[in-house]
Design a protein around this motif. Sequence first.
Motif, mmCIF file in Angstrom:
data_model
loop_
_atom_site.group_PDB
_atom_site.id
_atom_site.type_symbol
_atom_site.label_atom_id
_atom_site.label_comp_id
_atom_site.label_asym_id
_atom_site.label_seq_id
_atom_site.Cartn_x
_atom_site.Cartn_y
_atom_site.Cartn_z
ATOM 1 N N PRO A 71 0.796 -1.233 0.000
ATOM 2 C CA PRO A 71 0.000 0.000 0.000
ATOM 3 C C PRO A 71 0.827 1.279 0.000
ATOM 4 O O PRO A 71 0.287 2.342 -0.326
ATOM 5 C CB PRO A 71 -0.817 -0.110 1.304
ATOM 6 C CG PRO A 71 -0.771 -1.541 1.696
ATOM 7 C CD PRO A 71 0.547 -2.039 1.208
ATOM 8 N N VAL A 72 2.117 1.208 0.387
ATOM 9 C CA VAL A 72 2.940 2.417 0.405
ATOM 10 C C VAL A 72 3.900 2.477 -0.793
ATOM 11 O O VAL A 72 4.787 3.330 -0.835
ATOM 12 C CB VAL A 72 3.727 2.541 1.730
ATOM 13 C CG1 VAL A 72 2.797 2.867 2.876
ATOM 14 C CG2 VAL A 72 4.529 1.278 2.031
ATOM 15 N N SER A 73 3.708 1.597 -1.749
ATOM 16 C CA SER A 73 4.443 1.691 -3.021
ATOM 17 C C SER A 73 3.648 2.630 -3.913
ATOM 18 O O SER A 73 2.812 2.205 -4.712
ATOM 19 C CB SER A 73 4.601 0.303 -3.654
ATOM 20 O OG SER A 73 5.373 -0.542 -2.833
ATOM 21 N N HIS A 277 9.549 -3.035 -3.944
ATOM 22 C CA HIS A 277 9.830 -1.763 -3.264
ATOM 23 C C HIS A 277 11.198 -1.218 -3.661
ATOM 24 O O HIS A 277 11.375 0.009 -3.738
ATOM 25 C CB HIS A 277 9.758 -1.961 -1.746
ATOM 26 C CG HIS A 277 9.500 -0.688 -1.010
ATOM 27 N ND1 HIS A 277 8.280 -0.046 -1.022
ATOM 28 C CD2 HIS A 277 10.318 0.100 -0.261
ATOM 29 C CE1 HIS A 277 8.351 1.055 -0.305
ATOM 30 N NE2 HIS A 277 9.573 1.172 0.173
ATOM 31 N N ILE A 278 12.146 -2.098 -3.922
ATOM 32 C CA ILE A 278 13.456 -1.639 -4.415
ATOM 33 C C ILE A 278 13.281 -0.969 -5.777
ATOM 34 O O ILE A 278 13.882 0.080 -6.054
ATOM 35 C CB ILE A 278 14.449 -2.824 -4.505
ATOM 36 C CG1 ILE A 278 14.835 -3.296 -3.095
ATOM 37 C CG2 ILE A 278 15.699 -2.432 -5.292
ATOM 38 C CD1 ILE A 278 15.618 -4.592 -3.072
ATOM 39 N N TYR A 279 12.448 -1.574 -6.622
ATOM 40 C CA TYR A 279 12.149 -0.983 -7.934
ATOM 41 C C TYR A 279 11.476 0.384 -7.760
ATOM 42 O O TYR A 279 11.786 1.338 -8.488
ATOM 43 C CB TYR A 279 11.246 -1.928 -8.728
ATOM 44 C CG TYR A 279 10.906 -1.437 -10.119
ATOM 45 C CD1 TYR A 279 11.895 -1.293 -11.087
ATOM 46 C CD2 TYR A 279 9.595 -1.126 -10.459
ATOM 47 C CE1 TYR A 279 11.590 -0.837 -12.360
ATOM 48 C CE2 TYR A 279 9.276 -0.668 -11.734
ATOM 49 C CZ TYR A 279 10.284 -0.533 -12.673
ATOM 50 O OH TYR A 279 9.969 -0.068 -13.933
ATOM 51 N N GLU A 280 10.576 0.466 -6.776
ATOM 52 C CA GLU A 280 9.918 1.737 -6.443
ATOM 53 C C GLU A 280 10.961 2.792 -6.071
ATOM 54 O O GLU A 280 10.895 3.944 -6.514
ATOM 55 C CB GLU A 280 8.954 1.505 -5.269
ATOM 56 C CG GLU A 280 8.412 2.746 -4.610
ATOM 57 C CD GLU A 280 7.126 3.236 -5.229
ATOM 58 O OE1 GLU A 280 6.749 4.375 -4.921
ATOM 59 O OE2 GLU A 280 6.515 2.500 -6.011
ATOM 60 N N ARG A 281 11.923 2.411 -5.252
ATOM 61 C CA ARG A 281 12.981 3.341 -4.835
ATOM 62 C C ARG A 281 13.867 3.734 -6.016
ATOM 63 O O ARG A 281 14.371 4.865 -6.075
ATOM 64 C CB ARG A 281 13.827 2.703 -3.736
ATOM 65 C CG ARG A 281 13.069 2.447 -2.445
ATOM 66 C CD ARG A 281 12.869 3.719 -1.666
ATOM 67 N NE ARG A 281 11.955 3.556 -0.541
ATOM 68 C CZ ARG A 281 11.906 4.369 0.501
ATOM 69 N NH1 ARG A 281 12.697 5.410 0.556
ATOM 70 N NH2 ARG A 281 11.039 4.168 1.473
ATOM 71 N N MET A 282 14.070 2.829 -6.957
ATOM 72 C CA MET A 282 14.869 3.148 -8.142
ATOM 73 C C MET A 282 14.155 4.191 -8.999
ATOM 74 O O MET A 282 14.801 5.088 -9.561
ATOM 75 C CB MET A 282 15.145 1.869 -8.942
ATOM 76 C CG MET A 282 16.113 0.919 -8.266
ATOM 77 S SD MET A 282 16.235 -0.684 -9.107
ATOM 78 C CE MET A 282 16.896 -0.201 -10.695
ATOM 79 N N ASP A 385 8.919 13.795 -7.261
ATOM 80 C CA ASP A 385 8.439 12.439 -7.564
ATOM 81 C C ASP A 385 6.948 12.534 -7.836
ATOM 82 O O ASP A 385 6.175 12.951 -6.980
ATOM 83 C CB ASP A 385 8.696 11.501 -6.383
ATOM 84 C CG ASP A 385 8.240 10.071 -6.665
ATOM 85 O OD1 ASP A 385 8.073 9.732 -7.859
ATOM 86 O OD2 ASP A 385 8.040 9.299 -5.712
ATOM 87 N N GLY A 386 6.539 12.150 -9.015
ATOM 88 C CA GLY A 386 5.124 12.236 -9.359
ATOM 89 C C GLY A 386 4.957 12.679 -10.806
ATOM 90 O O GLY A 386 5.923 12.709 -11.566
ATOM 91 N N PRO A 387 3.732 13.009 -11.199
ATOM 92 C CA PRO A 387 2.525 13.126 -10.353
ATOM 93 C C PRO A 387 1.934 11.767 -10.001
ATOM 94 O O PRO A 387 2.138 10.783 -10.716
ATOM 95 C CB PRO A 387 1.574 13.922 -11.236
ATOM 96 C CG PRO A 387 1.956 13.524 -12.636
ATOM 97 C CD PRO A 387 3.446 13.327 -12.610
ATOM 98 N N LEU A 388 1.193 11.766 -8.896
ATOM 99 C CA LEU A 388 0.587 10.546 -8.379
ATOM 100 C C LEU A 388 -0.920 10.734 -8.232
ATOM 101 O O LEU A 388 -1.397 11.833 -7.927
ATOM 102 C CB LEU A 388 1.208 10.194 -7.026
ATOM 103 C CG LEU A 388 2.731 10.021 -7.029
ATOM 104 C CD1 LEU A 388 3.285 10.080 -5.624
ATOM 105 C CD2 LEU A 388 3.132 8.715 -7.702
ATOM 106 N N GLY A 389 -1.657 9.638 -8.446
ATOM 107 C CA GLY A 389 -3.122 9.692 -8.405
ATOM 108 C C GLY A 389 -3.651 9.897 -7.007
ATOM 109 O O GLY A 389 -3.053 9.481 -6.032
#
Length: 567
Positions: A71-73, A277-282, A385-389
């Motif tokens: 949920p936090v990705s 999550h590592i991919y998210e951080r990348m 970082d974004g934009p995010l929904g």
Amino acid sequence: KMGIWILNESLSILLVLLWLGMNFYLFTNTFFWYESEDAYLYTRVMLGSALAWARASAACLNFNCLLILLPVSRNLISFLRGSFCCRTILRRQLDKNITFHKMIAYGVAVNATIHIIAHLVNIEQFHLSHSKQAGDLRKKLSGIGGNPNESYLNPIRSYDTNTLAEILRSIAGVTGLLITVSLILIMTSSTETIRRSFYEVFWYTHHLFIVFFAGLVIHGMGHLIRGQTNQSLLVHNVSYCKDHYWEWERSAQCPLPQFSGNSPSAWKWVLGPVILHIYERMIRLWRFRQEVVITKVVSHSSGVLELQLKKRGFKMEPGQYIFLQCPAISQLEWHPFTLTSAPEDDFFSVHIRSVGNWTEAIFRAFGAHEETYKEPWKLPRLAVDGPLGAAVTDVFQYPISVCIAAGIGVTPFASILKSIWYKNSNLNTPLKVEKVYFYWICRDPSAFEWFADLLCLLEAQMAKKGKAYFLSYHIFLTDWDESQATHIALHYEKKVDVITGLRQKTFYGRPNWDTEFKQIAENHPGNRIGVFFCGSKTLSQNLQKMCNRYSSTDPRGIQFYYNKESF
């Protein structure tokens, strides 16, 4: 109206029930397996049911740790939200990602507590197995491992052993302590008081999740709990030998049992989410390295800093949000801000109110408190970082939308209303939404300054196009002094409001939500109405009650769908 609440939250209820059901299944299945499996019969002789409690809670811990990062990705959530297969009802669930994250965290905390208590009991039972009060079988089992080529069952080797020191010298003990301390710090710093007043404390302690997951993966390598090996079970008949332990090593039917620990399994549960999550951080690192150009800095008298920015390839939708980082202030901290610009603008903007250490530092860095503005080349670098929904992006998915903001919570609706202005200027852009109600509750009169110009433009445009009915806005001022009240009374007869300059006069006090929702329900019978809110938790709970109260039990009747901005 319990029935209305169940109808509106049916998918959320189903997901919660599935989560609870999976936890219940894993716990009971693991519990009864360890209570009945022959391989752990001798372990149960020493530990009793505390063995099953420890292993069952561990299974639930693994399951919840599998879920807690998802949920936090935020980029994953934003991708799913924008995918063509994600309908409005599914997007509403994705907008509750932080609520689901907190719920899973409570699951982790409960199962961790059970696991810790059970193991404290287990350690004490291991210790007592060497005492004079222990039964002969327990003493016999505790003595195994003293000779060469023997595998032990009891990690505590004698009654004189300092159990605490012994456990803290083991892999299971050290990692268990790290996991526990990390979890306590993460949970205690996540309270609303800490997050609002000391956001940086919350931010940094939350990154102890790295220690938590590393400890979780290594924890099982300690082999604290051991069972009889499969090979030993083939030659050592536990059903017979447990009652004839004095025959061990003397009888071919009862050779000395051999024990080993289970292979670590936590990594199998968390590997997928950790890689994700590592991919998210990348992705965040890649975005961090992209250049952001600061085109304009505006310091509003209401204590709000406006930043207008540009970034190559940046494409947004109304109501989305971004995460900002200022390396000059902190190399690690990212803070969320709703975009106040519209997709049609040639820039994107945020409005920042000074409410904490980081935002205060931003104000100083951009010279917001100074009389003269800094030269562009002196401004600090920003990363985006974004934009995010976000929930507010669904305003255009309902025929009737009700937008409610409290204080600086007006920022997402600035983007929405700007986009409405642009879309109405372009005759080739059809709008699904037929009517927008906008409510803004604010304490400080000066806070209207930066937003009033936008409302003036919209008001004039709608009147010119004969669409005055399209936007109905209500501004409520909740805090004023005697001199302001006198000034307002003297100018009340003017055509425009003395504070906002709008034709619609400002209301004083707080809205009566019963009256407002009742009127909206009467104006639009049988419609689907989206209610969007950004503001305090207390008001959010009240608005959700109003949505349930004025929704019809008949699915074909009027339905209020509540959506709260949360990130």
